[in-house]
Design an enzyme around this catalytic site. Structure first.
Site, mmCIF file in Angstrom:
data_model
loop_
_atom_site.group_PDB
_atom_site.id
_atom_site.type_symbol
_atom_site.label_atom_id
_atom_site.label_comp_id
_atom_site.label_asym_id
_atom_site.label_seq_id
_atom_site.Cartn_x
_atom_site.Cartn_y
_atom_site.Cartn_z
ATOM 1 N N GLU A 129 36.401 38.577 35.845
ATOM 2 C CA GLU A 129 37.570 38.636 36.729
ATOM 3 C C GLU A 129 38.168 40.035 36.787
ATOM 4 O O GLU A 129 39.385 40.210 36.783
ATOM 5 C CB GLU A 129 38.623 37.626 36.246
ATOM 6 C CG GLU A 129 38.130 36.191 36.286
ATOM 7 C CD GLU A 129 39.151 35.188 35.780
ATOM 8 O OE1 GLU A 129 40.311 35.569 35.483
ATOM 9 O OE2 GLU A 129 38.796 34.001 35.685
ATOM 10 N N CYS A 130 37.317 41.026 36.877
ATOM 11 C CA CYS A 130 37.725 42.430 36.826
ATOM 12 C C CYS A 130 37.396 43.104 38.153
ATOM 13 O O CYS A 130 36.494 42.682 38.873
ATOM 14 C CB CYS A 130 36.953 43.094 35.679
ATOM 15 S SG CYS A 130 37.192 44.871 35.498
#
Length: 180
Positions: free
Chosen positions: A53-54
């Site tokens: 989730e970057c």
């Protein structure tokens, strides 16, 4: 007597009790099985701390492209998911594996989620970050990359901003590939 044999075996692998190369480490695969990084002797390796989730998560596609381009020449990518930066890897190992396979079609080896910084850092990452100069230094965010030669020695540590297919990385990789 077994204790003495174990100590002797450890001494032959290390110098003064410290690892001499990446090949001295044992890790767990994303499926929880023990693996030895000595299995990668003779290959150039890119060790990467990953997160799902970057902002850098799309680098999974570049890592897979790099792996596909060079794997036949003695190269692999080793992905180590970590939740150390911005809690951007909250999932379980099974969720991470599914995400990578479905979203990015990854085929390179993934390992169990580990801490990569601070006192709780996995021993592999304590070793990597403790190396001098361009080889080591702290992991600054998700998708830092450590290029390792076929001998298990770290060649260079690349920041998250360096894309997997960037010339500064691929030129070093091409020099590191095993000679046929």
């Amino acid at each position: 007597m077994h204790l003495v044999a174990a100590a002797l075996a450890l001494t032959t692998l290390t110098s003064g009790g410290t690892p001499m190369s990446v090949h001295d480490f044992k890790v767990k695969t994303i499926d929880g099985k023990e693996a030895s990084l000595s299995d990668y002797k003779g290959k150039a390796v890119l060790i990467v701390n990953t997160a799902s989730e970057c902002g850098y998560t799309p680098q999974y596609a570049g890592l897979e492209a790099l792996y596909e381009k060079y794997k036949s020449r003695g190269f692999t990518v080793l992905g180590f998911p970590s939740n150390d930066f911005g809690a951007q890897e909250p999932g379980s190992n099974a969720e991470i594996k599914k995400f990578c396979e479905l979203r990015y079609k990854t085929t390179f080896p993934l390992f169990s989620k580990i801490p990569v910084k601070g006192p709780e850092a996995d021993p592999l990452y304590k070793y990597l970050t403790g190396l001098p100069g361009k080889q080591g230094g702290p992991v600054t965010w998700n998708f830092n990359k450590f290029l390792v030669g076929p001998d298990g020695k770290v060649i260079e540590h690349f920041d998250s901003r360096v894309e997997p297919m960037a010339p500064e990385l691929t030129s070093k990789l091409e020099q590191a590939l095993p000679k046929s």
